[in-house]
Scaffold this active site. Structure first.
Site, PDB file in Angstrom:
ATOM      1  N   HIS A   1       0.854  -1.192   0.000  1.00  0.00           N
ATOM      2  CA  HIS A   1       0.000   0.000   0.000  1.00  0.00           C
ATOM      3  C   HIS A   1       0.890   1.242   0.000  1.00  0.00           C
ATOM      4  CE1 HIS A   1      -3.559  -2.257   1.703  1.00  0.00           C
ATOM      5  NE2 HIS A   1      -2.607  -2.985   2.258  1.00  0.00           N
TER       6      HIS A   1
ATOM      7  N   GLU B   1       2.483  -0.828   4.420  1.00  0.00           N
ATOM      8  CA  GLU B   1       2.291   0.536   3.931  1.00  0.00           C
ATOM      9  C   GLU B   1       3.650   1.169   3.664  1.00  0.00           C
ATOM     10  OE1 GLU B   1      -0.525   2.204   3.373  1.00  0.00           O
ATOM     11  OE2 GLU B   1      -2.065   1.133   4.526  1.00  0.00           O
TER      12      GLU B   1
ATOM     13  N   HIS C   1      -2.321  -2.995  -3.498  1.00  0.00           N
ATOM     14  CA  HIS C   1      -3.714  -2.825  -3.074  1.00  0.00           C
ATOM     15  C   HIS C   1      -4.619  -2.699  -4.304  1.00  0.00           C
ATOM     16  CE1 HIS C   1      -6.468  -0.660   0.081  1.00  0.00           C
ATOM     17  NE2 HIS C   1      -6.934  -1.844  -0.259  1.00  0.00           N
TER      18      HIS C   1
ATOM     19  N   ASP D   1      -3.187   2.284  -5.043  1.00  0.00           N
ATOM     20  CA  ASP D   1      -1.851   2.164  -4.462  1.00  0.00           C
ATOM     21  C   ASP D   1      -1.259   0.753  -4.633  1.00  0.00           C
ATOM     22  OD1 ASP D   1      -4.036   1.671  -2.530  1.00  0.00           O
ATOM     23  OD2 ASP D   1      -2.497   1.462  -0.999  1.00  0.00           O
TER      24      ASP D   1
END
Length: 181
Positions: free
Chosen positions: A33, A115, A154, A164
């Site tokens: 992400h 992330e 993602h 993303d």
């Protein structure tokens, strides 16, 4: 870098309340992400606050839509390569939302969410790629079902809803780094 009971010891731990038990203890997917709060701004405390459920939504006008949001990821890799862990990899973090991978819905059940501090259109840093490689290899060691073919963005599991890690993420560079290790 090694995991102990789902936690990487060599990182900053910032425990999130936004998780629950995996329904079957399976870890068979990595989801990449990106995140920045506010959008396009880096190095601020707001990502930790969001994942910990204590974001002051009045701190920036763009945060109004985040009121009451319960979301988390397993990891964040900041621009300088700092690794932050929010949820044990043995538990289900709430990062993928409505998602499907190879006909299976609810990817949070079997995925680890990573992330990267960034945006779809901002190049990621060398430090982020290096830390992502190290983390991925540690996850491969800890979870034998994982392999380089089970890494997605993602956008791959929520097409049309998510974009993303975006066009700025160099998938070839990342995959090549795993092959070289």
């Amino acid at each position: 870098m090694r995991l102990h009971k789902g936690w990487i010891q060599e990182c900053r731990q910032c425990v999130s309340p936004h998780f629950n038990a995996r329904p079957n203890n399976e870890v068979s997917l990595l989801v990449i992400h990106n995140i920045s709060l506010p959008a396009g701004q880096f190095g601020l405390p707001y990502i930790d606050q969001l994942f910990q459920g204590c974001l002051d939504v009045q701190a920036d006008e763009s945060f109004c839509d985040l009121q009451g949001l319960e979301v988390s990821a397993h990891f964040l890799i900041r621009r300088d390569g700092e690794l932050v862990q929010y949820v044990s990899c043995d538990d289900r973090a709430w990062h993928a939302g409505i998602s499907t991978f190879e006909g299976r819905t609810g990817c949070n059940d079997f995925a680890i969410g990573i992330e990267l501090e960034g945006t779809d259109t901002t190049d990621y840093t060398d430090a982020q790629y290096e830390r992502l490689k190290q983390l991925t290899l540690a996850l491969f060691d800890a979870y034998p079902m994982l392999n380089r073919n089970l890494i997605v963005g993602h956008s791959d599991i929520a097409p049309g809803r998510k974009t993303d890690p975006g066009e700025s993420f160099d998938w070839d560079r990342y995959r090549a780094s795993l092959d070289e290790a």
